[in-house]
Design an enzyme around this catalytic site. Structure first.
Site, short mmCIF file in Angstrom:
data_model
loop_
_atom_site.label_atom_id
_atom_site.label_comp_id
_atom_site.label_asym_id
_atom_site.label_seq_id
_atom_site.Cartn_x
_atom_site.Cartn_y
_atom_site.Cartn_z
N HIS A 163 35.36 41.80 42.02
CA HIS A 163 34.08 42.34 42.48
C HIS A 163 34.23 43.14 43.77
O HIS A 163 35.00 42.76 44.65
CB HIS A 163 33.09 41.20 42.74
CG HIS A 163 32.52 40.57 41.51
ND1 HIS A 163 33.24 39.72 40.72
CD2 HIS A 163 31.29 40.68 40.95
CE1 HIS A 163 32.47 39.30 39.71
NE2 HIS A 163 31.29 39.89 39.83
N ASN A 195 42.57 38.21 45.08
CA ASN A 195 41.17 38.07 44.64
C ASN A 195 40.66 36.64 44.75
O ASN A 195 39.54 36.40 45.19
CB ASN A 195 41.03 38.57 43.20
CG ASN A 195 39.61 38.43 42.67
OD1 ASN A 195 38.65 38.79 43.33
ND2 ASN A 195 39.49 37.88 41.46
#
Length: 321
Positions: A163, A195
């Site tokens: 994201h 991440n």
């Protein structure tokens, strides 16, 4: 003289987009002293951090030199430009406004140029009715099919669907968190060590900032940075994945402005390599001068806020307004 680019887009993208931002701005009721101060000299372009043409932009507006005596009148120049571009512009910084964040999409690389969020203590608060498990990664149908990424691009790639506007920032409404799962808001990220670890740590830090600041504005995006090879020359090399050739950034950035209760503005900027990062490394290791991110990204962040009006940059006091 008004910019030609403004004239060309005032009835289209620019006018619609500015209208949407103005409507959202009008409904902000908290922190009235700061709001009154800002609205007293209200101008869409002067609103802190809102990404309109010239605020977060990679392009120089046509006719930006107002002192050029060779410029023809606005009506003549606009007419000529309209004639030249009769059948449309190839692109005008592909901007998408979602319910709780704004995104500029890079159609060539199939990821975003930048994603912009406004966070506060209230809007990052979890809503018990919001269920992240109901969210699914999905192609963004507002993007032309030629330029979309697809879940198949990520399958077996070895990269996470990372994201940019963090899902954890948008837990107040189910629709808001679901929109963060559009693949236009996603970029290939190394999973373990990045991440799921260092980048996640940075996202949590940004949310924690809402406990210190009344308003937090954050711009997030990819970088493609050069590296010196054995021949002594510098190259920008990056992988692409899937049949749509989704670009894998070499680095990611976040540039953040926090507004205090007494209306002071403080900025922080971070750049992290898209690679496994030692879990013991403090976030301060990744703080960089904001201008270094601007040069690398080809963008100007918060350029309607003069840097000498900032109280702090990366925690260091730089002056008082």
């Amino acid at each position: 003289m008004a910019l030609k680019i403004t004239a060309l887009t005032s009835v289209g993208l620019g006018g619609w987009y500015a209208g949407q931002l103005f409507e959202k701005w009008k409904h902000v009721q908290k922190d009235r002293d700061c709001q009154t101060s800002l609205l007293s000299e209200f101008s869409i372009e002067r609103m802190p951090g809102l990404p309109i043409f010239g605020t977060v932009s990679a392009a120089t507006p046509i006719g930006s030199n107002n002192n050029d005596s060779h410029l023809t009148s606005l009506s003549t120049s606009t007419s000529r430009t309209s004639q030249i571009m009769r059948f449309g512009f190839p692109g005008l910084d592909h901007v998408r406004s979602y319910d709780d964040f704004v995104l500029s999409y890079d159609r060539r690389n199939r990821i975003a140029h930048w994603v912009f969020e406004h966070l506060s203590k209230d809007n990052v608060k979890s809503n018990g009715d919001v269920d992240r498990s109901q969210c699914e990664f999905k192609p963004d149908k507002t993007i032309h099919p030629f330029f979309r990424s697809d879940n198949k691009d990520y399958k077996y790639s070895g990269y996470d669907r990372g994201h940019l506007a963090a899902a954890g920032n948008h837990k107040a409404h189910q629709k808001h968190i679901e929109q963060t799962f559009f693949l236009s808001n996603i970029a290939p990220q190394v999973g373990v060590g990045f991440n799921r670890d260092a980048w996640n740590k940075l996202e949590k830090y940004v949310r924690k900032m809402t406990e210190i600041y009344t308003d937090v504005y954050v711009c997030t995006g990819p970088l493609f940075l050069p590296k010196k090879e054995v021949d002594g020359k510098k190259y920008i090399k990056y992988e692409v994945i899937g049949t749509n050739h989704v670009a894998v950034p070499t680095h990611f950035y976040k540039v953040i402005v926090g507004q205090t209760k007494d209306c002071r503005l403080e900025m922080e900027a971070f750049v992290m390599p898209n690679a496994p990062i030692d879990s013991t490394a403090p976030l301060a290791n990744f703080q960089v001068p904001p201008e270094s991110v601007e040069r690398a990204a080809g963008l100007l962040f918060f350029d309607k806020i003069s840097r000498d009006k900032l109280s702090k940059i990366n925690g260091k006091r730089v002056g008082w307004t």
